[in-house]
Each structure stands twice: as C-alpha cells, then as structure tokens.
Scaffold this motif. Structure first.
Motif, PDB file in Angstrom:
ATOM      1  N   LYS A  22      -9.416 -83.104  33.021  1.00 15.30           N
ATOM      2  CA  LYS A  22      -8.490 -83.019  31.883  1.00 15.30           C
ATOM      3  C   LYS A  22      -9.204 -83.444  30.609  1.00 15.30           C
ATOM      4  O   LYS A  22      -9.084 -82.822  29.560  1.00 15.30           O
TER       5      LYS A  22
ATOM      6  N   SER B 190     -14.250 -69.205  25.815  1.00  9.99           N
ATOM      7  CA  SER B 190     -13.894 -70.353  26.644  1.00  9.99           C
ATOM      8  C   SER B 190     -14.938 -71.438  26.448  1.00  9.99           C
ATOM      9  O   SER B 190     -16.007 -71.210  25.867  1.00  9.99           O
TER      10      SER B 190
ATOM     11  N   LYS C 117      -5.100 -63.443  25.757  1.00 14.18           N
ATOM     12  CA  LYS C 117      -3.803 -64.078  25.543  1.00 14.18           C
ATOM     13  C   LYS C 117      -2.896 -63.106  24.786  1.00 14.18           C
ATOM     14  O   LYS C 117      -3.256 -62.610  23.718  1.00 14.18           O
TER      15      LYS C 117
ATOM     16  N   SER D  30      -3.323 -68.005  28.812  1.00 10.69           N
ATOM     17  CA  SER D  30      -4.228 -66.860  28.895  1.00 10.69           C
ATOM     18  C   SER D  30      -4.088 -66.172  30.248  1.00 10.69           C
ATOM     19  O   SER D  30      -3.775 -66.806  31.259  1.00 10.69           O
TER      20      SER D  30
ATOM     21  N   GLY E  58      -8.906 -82.670  21.121  1.00  6.01           N
ATOM     22  CA  GLY E  58      -9.356 -81.328  20.789  1.00  6.01           C
ATOM     23  C   GLY E  58     -10.820 -81.064  21.041  1.00  6.01           C
ATOM     24  O   GLY E  58     -11.227 -79.919  21.203  1.00  6.01           O
TER      25      GLY E  58
ATOM     26  N   TYR F 202      -2.144 -78.277  31.699  1.00  3.50           N
ATOM     27  CA  TYR F 202      -3.319 -78.133  30.838  1.00  3.50           C
ATOM     28  C   TYR F 202      -4.319 -77.113  31.394  1.00  3.50           C
ATOM     29  O   TYR F 202      -5.206 -76.658  30.670  1.00  3.50           O
TER      30      TYR F 202
ATOM     31  N   SER G 159     -12.353 -79.454  26.280  1.00  7.83           N
ATOM     32  CA  SER G 159     -11.596 -78.350  26.868  1.00  7.83           C
ATOM     33  C   SER G 159     -11.473 -78.570  28.368  1.00  7.83           C
ATOM     34  O   SER G 159     -12.490 -78.627  29.073  1.00  7.83           O
TER      35      SER G 159
ATOM     36  N   LYS H 145       1.524 -68.556  25.494  1.00 10.47           N
ATOM     37  CA  LYS H 145       0.596 -69.672  25.305  1.00 10.47           C
ATOM     38  C   LYS H 145      -0.514 -69.663  26.343  1.00 10.47           C
ATOM     39  O   LYS H 145      -1.600 -70.201  26.112  1.00 10.47           O
TER      40      LYS H 145
ATOM     41  N   LYS I 177       0.590 -76.857  28.046  1.00 11.39           N
ATOM     42  CA  LYS I 177       0.272 -77.750  26.935  1.00 11.39           C
ATOM     43  C   LYS I 177      -1.199 -77.612  26.581  1.00 11.39           C
ATOM     44  O   LYS I 177      -2.017 -77.191  27.397  1.00 11.39           O
ATOM     45  N   GLU I 178      -1.526 -77.995  25.351  1.00 13.86           N
ATOM     46  CA  GLU I 178      -2.919 -78.049  24.932  1.00 13.86           C
ATOM     47  C   GLU I 178      -3.384 -79.494  24.961  1.00 13.86           C
ATOM     48  O   GLU I 178      -2.608 -80.416  24.706  1.00 13.86           O
ATOM     49  N   ASN I 179      -4.654 -79.674  25.280  1.00  6.97           N
ATOM     50  CA  ASN I 179      -5.197 -81.025  25.369  1.00  6.97           C
ATOM     51  C   ASN I 179      -5.169 -81.701  24.000  1.00  6.97           C
ATOM     52  O   ASN I 179      -5.615 -81.135  23.002  1.00  6.97           O
TER      53      ASN I 179
ATOM     54  N   HIS J  16      -3.388 -70.825  34.287  1.00  7.67           N
ATOM     55  CA  HIS J  16      -3.614 -69.491  33.736  1.00  7.67           C
ATOM     56  C   HIS J  16      -2.710 -68.496  34.458  1.00  7.67           C
ATOM     57  O   HIS J  16      -2.228 -68.757  35.562  1.00  7.67           O
TER      58      HIS J  16
END
Length: 473
Positions: free
Chosen positions: A323, A381, A427, A434, A276, A362, A279, A432, A271-273, A365
């Motif tokens: 997180k 990054s 990626k 990396s 936004g 989250y 990171s 999704k 999932k993406e945080n 890798h």
C-alpha cells in the motif's frame, strides 16, 4: 447437371436456451416472412442474389457461413456487410458489428457452414418484422418437409417453397455429385433432375410449423433448378447439433458480464493512496527475486484473485501487497490457476489468496470486456516509490496480440519500469478504476514495439475461475 468442384463456386457476395425471447417469435400475420432479411456486400452487383438471413432476436441474424466470404475464400470484414429489411412499412439497412462462427468453418469442405451476424443497431419489431423461434427441442429429424423463402433478387423474397426431405443416402450422393464431397449434418429437399442447374440461392431459413408457430431447423446452402429463378431442390445444414453453441454465443452477447457488475461495485469503493509519491502495487516474490525490487508484479481483480503472468508463478514464495512503504501485507498461502490450453505456462495465471486482500480499495482493477471493437490508447503505471513511470501507446485488436510501444524509454529504464505481470490498462471517463486490456508476460529489455497477451481473449476463463461461486451472477 453442372458439377461444382469447390465451395468457393458457391460464394458470390462480391461484385468483383431460447435465443428468440425478445418478441412473440414465429408468428406470421402478414403475407411476408417477418424474420427474413437479405445480407450482401456493400459493393455487391444488384443483379446478384443476396444471401438470405433469419432474425433470431433484435441483434442477431443467422445465415450460411459462406455468405460472409468472397470468391477467393477470404472472409469479409463486418464493415463490408449490410443487412436489409424490405417490407412495405420498413425498408431498413443495418450495418454489421461482428461475425461469430459457432464452430470453425472450413471454406473448402462445407463443414460448419453457419454463422451468426451481430448488428450495430437493434431491429425494431412490428407485425412485419419479428424473430423466428429457435430452440434445441425442435429438430428437422422429426419433420417430413420444410418451408423455405428463397431470395432471387437483391432483397426480395420471390418464391416460397415447401419441399419434402429426401433420403439421407441420396442427399450425400447428390452432394458428392455436385461438389465431389459431402459435409456433416447435411439435409436435402425437393426433386433433382440431370438437366437442372446449380443456383446461388443460400442463407435462408429451413422452417417447420408446429402449433401455428414457425421454428428454425436449418440453413439453406444451395439450390438447383431448371432455370435461374426456379428452384426445385436444395441442400442445407441441420442446426440441431449447433443449437447449444448458438444459444451460448447469443446469451454471452446479450447478458451483462459479471465483470461489469463487479466493476460497478469496485468503482464505488476505490480510493487513491493519500501518499501521492507512492503508487500501490503487488509484487510476486519468487525465490530468486530481491525483496524491494520485484522481478514480477500482479494486478488485483477481485477480493482474493491476482492476475499475473504464468512465469511469475514459478517458484513463487509469497504475494506482497504494497500500500505504501510502511504498509505491506504478505500472503504465503495461495492457489495458482492456469488456462487449460497453456501447456507450457507462458500465458496468464490467476493467483487466489487465502484471504481477502487488505486495502483492496487501493489495488483493485477491472477487466476490459469489449471483445468486438479495436482500441488505441495511452497507458501509464508506476511501482511503489520508483521515480520512473511506465508509459506506452497501446493498440488493441479483438482476438489479436496487444501491441505496445514505450515512451521516454532506454534499455535501462525499460528493465526497471516494465515487469512480467504488468497490465496495460485504460480508464473510462466515468470510472475511477482502470480496466485491464493486455498483460505483459516477458521481461522487457529494450524499447522496440512489443506484444502483450490479449487479456480480453481470456475473459470467459477468468470470470468462470474468479466468480464461479458468486451468487450475484
């Protein structure tokens, strides 16, 4: 007889577990030797005999190690070699993807003179084209004689001989007479006379037949005979001492890596945080580090393992998963693993957490697993809420240090955005998550091109350490 001083005089490719399980191996139903191929330099003089090679399976050929070297003792690039099949129904030319030595080959002494060649495209098997059988159980020591298909032209087997194996002491004496040296695991066959001449026939299989099935037991390194096209004596390498290493290499290349299996799962849960501006990142808190501004970072590669630089584990107090600014998890209990060869603790380290990483979806890798093809890419990054991003152009070459150059960089920003333990990632289009290609192991203080640790070269050790007890392997 001609006295040869160095193995380089042999080399003339330049014009200036069972591994045979994909087809019915060792069965010969035609006049041709179905597993026999020719190996040559793409610019080789047609009048120079090609090296013989033997099909182990649809992707691997085995031959003499010096067949991939030129007269000066320089190894050919895989792109300079081609493998040819010459049958009535199949006249194929296949390009080489990579070259793998079971053990380090010494071009000056004959030691470990055997090499595996991996092809770019798989061989299509038929009655005329199929693999030989090769297992650890069949040894040349149990045979009185061997059969050899000798190439005397570019890609045609002109002569098949069956030679009796000579006395071990006589073999070493002959090697010393010809080369002023001998080599381990040598075998000699046939009859030699003082007037015989040295020949350039090499790379072909030393074969024995058991229960109507042909088995590979050695590799031909040289021949001797009264004239250019007639061989009466040969020297070779016994493959039994190399069988386990060969099987391991082939299985490694043919068996899907557990890293890729795990990456399929990680891509499903990633999932993406939602916040936004932040990171997620992992800080490796040492005694001398500030809490908010980490001196070292790490990357989560499994439910419980963090990949980082070895220097980041010196006086390590805790591992903190950020997180977002309000959600952090602290791990005060952990175990650190170092690579066995990293005596000075300057390379890679694995930190095993005492429990599953919180919010792992989250942070997770994957590992880059292609250890054969070069790669150029752009990576970026960010750590937490820091407004600066780490951006760099990266060059990856197999078995070499990874080179990266930061963009929009100043000495001040370099120090802030690039930390020991940072990963250089790429990626894939359909993923999704990396994948880690390189690992930064030192503090960056300026913007000049830098080298990072090649994480792919540690892949075997990482997989064995992280997933050693995983039942899905």
């Amino acid at each position: 007889m001609v006295r040869i001083i160095s193995i380089v005089a042999l080399i003339f490719l330049s014009s200036a577990t069972k591994v045979s399980s994909q087809a019915a191996c060792g069965q010969r139903n035609t006049p041709f030797w179905p597993w026999h191929v020719a190996i040559r330099h793409f610019n080789q003089d047609p009048d120079v005999p090609a090296c013989g090679g033997t099909i182990l399976n649809d992707l691997f050929i085995i031959t003499a190690g010096h067949c991939v070297y030129d007269l000066s003792g320089n190894e050919f690039a895989p792109s300079e070699l081609i493998v040819t099949i010459d049958r009535p129904s199949d006249k194929s030319t296949i390009h080489v993807k990579t070259i793998v030595f079971p053990y380090a080959f010494d071009v000056n002494t004959f030691e470990n003179d055997v090499v595996l060649i991996k092809l770019k495209q798989p061989i299509k098997f038929s009655d005329e084209v199929k693999p030989i059988c090769f297992t650890e159980e069949i040894d040349i020591i149990d045979a009185n004689s061997v059969t050899i298909a000798i190439i005397t032209k570019q890609s045609i087997v002109d002569n098949t001989v069956k030679w009796r194996i000579t006395n071990y002491s006589l073999c070493h004496g002959t090697n010393h007479y010809i080369f002023n040296k001998s080599y381990n695991h040598s075998v000699c066959m046939g009859h030699v006379r003082a007037t015989d001449k040295f020949q350039l026939h090499r790379g072909s299989a030393l074969m024995v037949q058991q229960n109507h099935t042909w088995h590979l037991v050695g590799v031909l390194l040289y021949t001797i005979g009264p004239n250019e096209n007639t061989a009466t004596y040969g020297g070779g390498l016994v493959l039994a001492p190399y069988a386990k290493a060969i099987t391991k290499i082939v299985n490694k290349h043919l068996t899907p890596r557990i890293s890729n299996k795990k990456c399929e799962y990680y891509n499903r849960i990633a999932k993406e945080n939602a916040k936004g501006y932040f990171s997620p990142y992992i800080s490796m808190k040492r005694k001398s580090d500030e809490f908010v501004m980490p001196g070292c970072v790490g990357t989560l590669i499994s439910e419980t393992f963090v990949l980082t630089a070895a220097i980041c584990t010196q006086n390590l107090e805790r591992v903190i998963l950020w997180k977002d600014i309000l959600n952090t998890t602290h791990y005060n209990e952990f175990h650190v693993y170092f690579h066995p060869n990293d005596v000075y603790r300057q390379g890679v380290a694995l930190v095993e957490l005492d429990r599953t990483a919180t919010y792992m979806e989250y942070f997770i890798h994957c590992l880059w697993t292609n250890d054969e093809d070069p790669l150029t890419f752009r990576t970026q990054s960010k750590h937490g809420a820091l407004f600066l991003k780490f951006e760099a152009n990266v060059q990856y070459r197999p078995e070499e240090a990874v080179i990266y150059r930061m963009e929009d960089c100043s000495p001040f920003t370099a120090f802030l955005i690039c930390k020991p333990g940072d990963s250089l990632t790429i990626k894939k289009d359909n993923e999704k998550v990396s994948r880690i290609v390189g690992l930064i192991t030192e503090q960056v203080e300026d913007c000049s091109p830098k080298t990072a640790l090649n994480a792919v070269s540690y892949l075997d050790w990482i997989e064995e350490t992280v997933w050693k007890n995983d039942v899905t392997k």
